[in-house]
Write a protein that holds these residues in place. Structure first.
Motif, PDB file in Angstrom:
ATOM      1  N   LEU A 185       0.831  -1.212   0.000  1.00 23.07           N
ATOM      2  CA  LEU A 185       0.000   0.000   0.000  1.00 23.07           C
ATOM      3  C   LEU A 185       0.865   1.261   0.000  1.00 23.07           C
ATOM      4  CD1 LEU A 185      -2.783  -1.089   2.507  1.00 23.07           C
ATOM      5  CD2 LEU A 185      -3.060  -0.645   0.056  1.00 23.07           C
ATOM      6  N   ARG A 186       1.942   1.253   0.781  1.00 24.75           N
ATOM      7  CA  ARG A 186       2.854   2.412   0.803  1.00 24.75           C
ATOM      8  C   ARG A 186       3.495   2.626  -0.565  1.00 24.75           C
ATOM      9  NH1 ARG A 186       4.358   0.210   5.792  1.00 24.75           N
ATOM     10  NH2 ARG A 186       3.488   1.395   7.504  1.00 24.75           N
ATOM     11  N   GLU A 187       3.928   1.531  -1.213  1.00 24.14           N
ATOM     12  CA  GLU A 187       4.521   1.636  -2.545  1.00 24.14           C
ATOM     13  C   GLU A 187       3.516   2.210  -3.542  1.00 24.14           C
ATOM     14  OE1 GLU A 187       6.352  -1.992  -3.928  1.00 24.14           O
ATOM     15  OE2 GLU A 187       7.371  -2.274  -2.001  1.00 24.14           O
ATOM     16  N   HIS A 188       2.291   1.739  -3.457  1.00 25.49           N
ATOM     17  CA  HIS A 188       1.243   2.258  -4.345  1.00 25.49           C
ATOM     18  C   HIS A 188       1.025   3.751  -4.090  1.00 25.49           C
ATOM     19  CE1 HIS A 188      -2.304   2.254  -6.870  1.00 25.49           C
ATOM     20  NE2 HIS A 188      -2.945   2.900  -5.894  1.00 25.49           N
ATOM     21  N   ALA A 189       0.994   4.141  -2.822  1.00 20.11           N
ATOM     22  CA  ALA A 189       0.800   5.548  -2.477  1.00 20.11           C
ATOM     23  C   ALA A 189       1.950   6.387  -3.015  1.00 20.11           C
ATOM     24  CB  ALA A 189       0.675   5.704  -0.962  1.00 20.11           C
ATOM     25  N   GLN A 190       3.189   5.915  -2.854  1.00 21.62           N
ATOM     26  CA  GLN A 190       4.343   6.658  -3.361  1.00 21.62           C
ATOM     27  C   GLN A 190       4.272   6.796  -4.873  1.00 21.62           C
ATOM     28  OE1 GLN A 190       7.658   4.446  -1.766  1.00 21.62           O
ATOM     29  NE2 GLN A 190       7.881   5.851  -0.027  1.00 21.62           N
ATOM     30  N   GLY A 191       3.848   5.718  -5.550  1.00 20.09           N
ATOM     31  CA  GLY A 191       3.696   5.757  -7.007  1.00 20.09           C
ATOM     32  C   GLY A 191       2.664   6.786  -7.451  1.00 20.09           C
ATOM     33  N   ALA A 192       1.706   7.053  -6.591  1.00 17.02           N
ATOM     34  CA  ALA A 192       0.668   8.043  -6.892  1.00 17.02           C
ATOM     35  C   ALA A 192       1.067   9.434  -6.395  1.00 17.02           C
ATOM     36  CB  ALA A 192      -0.654   7.619  -6.255  1.00 17.02           C
ATOM     37  N   GLY A 193       2.318   9.565  -5.898  1.00 15.47           N
ATOM     38  CA  GLY A 193       2.785  10.857  -5.420  1.00 15.47           C
ATOM     39  C   GLY A 193       2.276  11.230  -4.042  1.00 15.47           C
ATOM     40  N   PHE A 194       1.860  10.241  -3.280  1.00 12.33           N
ATOM     41  CA  PHE A 194       1.309  10.478  -1.947  1.00 12.33           C
ATOM     42  C   PHE A 194       2.339  10.071  -0.910  1.00 12.33           C
ATOM     43  CE2 PHE A 194      -1.368   9.574   1.734  1.00 12.33           C
ATOM     44  CZ  PHE A 194      -2.241  10.655   1.717  1.00 12.33           C
ATOM     45  N   SER A 195       2.602  10.934   0.035  1.00 15.13           N
ATOM     46  CA  SER A 195       3.546  10.645   1.108  1.00 15.13           C
ATOM     47  C   SER A 195       2.766  10.184   2.338  1.00 15.13           C
ATOM     48  CB  SER A 195       4.345  11.911   1.441  1.00 15.13           C
ATOM     49  OG  SER A 195       5.175  11.678   2.546  1.00 15.13           O
ATOM     50  N   THR A 196       3.006   8.959   2.779  1.00 17.91           N
ATOM     51  CA  THR A 196       2.253   8.415   3.913  1.00 17.91           C
ATOM     52  C   THR A 196       2.979   8.667   5.228  1.00 17.91           C
ATOM     53  OG1 THR A 196       3.294   6.255   3.697  1.00 17.91           O
ATOM     54  CG2 THR A 196       1.221   6.577   2.520  1.00 17.91           C
ATOM     55  N   SER A 197       2.193   8.820   6.282  1.00 18.34           N
ATOM     56  CA  SER A 197       2.775   8.955   7.611  1.00 18.34           C
ATOM     57  C   SER A 197       2.552   7.684   8.433  1.00 18.34           C
ATOM     58  CB  SER A 197       2.178  10.157   8.340  1.00 18.34           C
ATOM     59  OG  SER A 197       0.787  10.022   8.452  1.00 18.34           O
ATOM     60  N   ARG A 198       1.509   6.931   8.110  1.00 16.60           N
ATOM     61  CA  ARG A 198       1.234   5.671   8.808  1.00 16.60           C
ATOM     62  C   ARG A 198       0.184   4.899   8.024  1.00 16.60           C
ATOM     63  NH1 ARG A 198      -3.220   6.275  12.918  1.00 16.60           N
ATOM     64  NH2 ARG A 198      -4.223   8.201  12.328  1.00 16.60           N
ATOM     65  N   ALA A 199       0.102   3.617   8.312  1.00 18.95           N
ATOM     66  CA  ALA A 199      -0.898   2.757   7.679  1.00 18.95           C
ATOM     67  C   ALA A 199      -1.747   2.126   8.772  1.00 18.95           C
ATOM     68  CB  ALA A 199      -0.226   1.666   6.853  1.00 18.95           C
ATOM     69  N   VAL A 200      -3.057   2.153   8.585  1.00 15.21           N
ATOM     70  CA  VAL A 200      -3.984   1.562   9.544  1.00 15.21           C
ATOM     71  C   VAL A 200      -4.836   0.551   8.787  1.00 15.21           C
ATOM     72  CG1 VAL A 200      -5.880   2.003  11.137  1.00 15.21           C
ATOM     73  CG2 VAL A 200      -4.057   3.689  10.891  1.00 15.21           C
ATOM     74  N   ILE A 201      -4.748  -0.705   9.199  1.00 13.14           N
ATOM     75  CA  ILE A 201      -5.530  -1.760   8.555  1.00 13.14           C
ATOM     76  C   ILE A 201      -6.398  -2.408   9.620  1.00 13.14           C
ATOM     77  CG2 ILE A 201      -5.468  -3.900   7.234  1.00 13.14           C
ATOM     78  CD1 ILE A 201      -2.647  -3.017   6.275  1.00 13.14           C
ATOM     79  N   GLU A 202      -7.704  -2.174   9.530  1.00 11.69           N
ATOM     80  CA  GLU A 202      -8.663  -2.714  10.492  1.00 11.69           C
ATOM     81  C   GLU A 202      -9.801  -3.383   9.740  1.00 11.69           C
ATOM     82  OE1 GLU A 202      -7.957   0.940  13.648  1.00 11.69           O
ATOM     83  OE2 GLU A 202      -9.943   0.641  12.822  1.00 11.69           O
ATOM     84  N   LEU A 203     -10.141  -4.567  10.191  1.00 12.20           N
ATOM     85  CA  LEU A 203     -11.254  -5.305   9.597  1.00 12.20           C
ATOM     86  C   LEU A 203     -12.240  -5.664  10.697  1.00 12.20           C
ATOM     87  CD1 LEU A 203      -9.020  -7.601   7.435  1.00 12.20           C
ATOM     88  CD2 LEU A 203     -10.508  -5.809   6.562  1.00 12.20           C
ATOM     89  N   CYS A 204     -13.505  -5.370  10.466  1.00 11.73           N
ATOM     90  CA  CYS A 204     -14.571  -5.695  11.417  1.00 11.73           C
ATOM     91  C   CYS A 204     -15.444  -6.780  10.809  1.00 11.73           C
ATOM     92  CB  CYS A 204     -15.424  -4.457  11.707  1.00 11.73           C
ATOM     93  SG  CYS A 204     -14.486  -3.116  12.442  1.00 11.73           S
ATOM     94  N   GLY A 205     -15.897  -7.667  11.637  1.00 12.42           N
ATOM     95  CA  GLY A 205     -16.753  -8.756  11.184  1.00 12.42           C
ATOM     96  C   GLY A 205     -17.039  -9.684  12.347  1.00 12.42           C
ATOM     97  N   LEU A 206     -17.129 -10.978  12.053  1.00 12.23           N
ATOM     98  CA  LEU A 206     -17.395 -11.973  13.089  1.00 12.23           C
ATOM     99  C   LEU A 206     -16.241 -12.955  13.167  1.00 12.23           C
ATOM    100  CD1 LEU A 206     -21.165 -12.793  12.409  1.00 12.23           C
ATOM    101  CD2 LEU A 206     -20.207 -11.230  14.108  1.00 12.23           C
ATOM    102  N   CYS A 207     -15.825 -13.262  14.393  1.00  9.91           N
ATOM    103  CA  CYS A 207     -14.780 -14.265  14.588  1.00  9.91           C
ATOM    104  C   CYS A 207     -15.348 -15.651  14.225  1.00  9.91           C
ATOM    105  CB  CYS A 207     -14.273 -14.237  16.031  1.00  9.91           C
ATOM    106  SG  CYS A 207     -15.481 -14.779  17.264  1.00  9.91           S
TER     107      CYS A 207
END
Length: 144
Positions: free
Chosen positions: A108-130
């Motif tokens: 995701l960071r590589e994709h963001a850099q390719g789009a000219g976007f500078s990231t400060s952090r990545a948050v990956i959260e998934l909600c659902g049922l265990c």
């Protein structure tokens, strides 16, 4: 006995490290996402009077140290998991899992850099049922 320091007006407040210890212990023991106000209420039920501002400051310190993680989508905090790892949250029972997804965050960071976007952090959260909750009938299914 908790260390206390004086404030204006003669009021007493706990030292920051003592508040950090109380908050960290509460988050670890509950093993469920807790908002700052949940923590204030929980600590009060344990006989520990702590102001919301003290809890927010403590959570900020604990997050920066990696002792506590913020769950952005829930506006809550939890213990565990590596920084940069994903958070899986069960919407029914509140269970948390922390799978390592460093490869996904890097992509995701590589994709963001390719789009000219500078990231400060990545948050990956998934909600659902265990697994346990997804195999158990819901209250609605039991009602019918």
């Amino acid at each position: 006995m908790p260390r206390l320091s004086s404030q204006a007006g003669g009021a007493k407040r706990r030292a920051p490290l003592k508040v950090d210890e109380l908050v960290s212990t509460a988050v670890r023991e509950r093993n469920r996402p807790m908002s700052a106000y949940d923590l204030v209420e929980h600590l009060a039920s344990q006989g520990e009077k702590v102001a919301p501002q003290q809890v927010y400051r403590s959570l900020g310190r604990l997050c920066s140290e990696g002792a506590v993680r913020r769950i952005e989508s829930l506006h809550a905090y939890c213990a565990g998991g590596e920084d940069g790892g994903a958070i899986l949250y069960c919407e029914r029972c509140g269970a948390l899992r922390f799978p390592s997804v460093a490869h996904l965050a890097d992509a995701l960071r590589e994709h963001a850099q390719g789009a000219g976007f500078s990231t400060s952090r990545a948050v990956i959260e998934l909600c659902g049922l265990c697994e346990q909750c997804s195999s158990a009938p819901s209250a609605w299914e039991e009602y019918q």
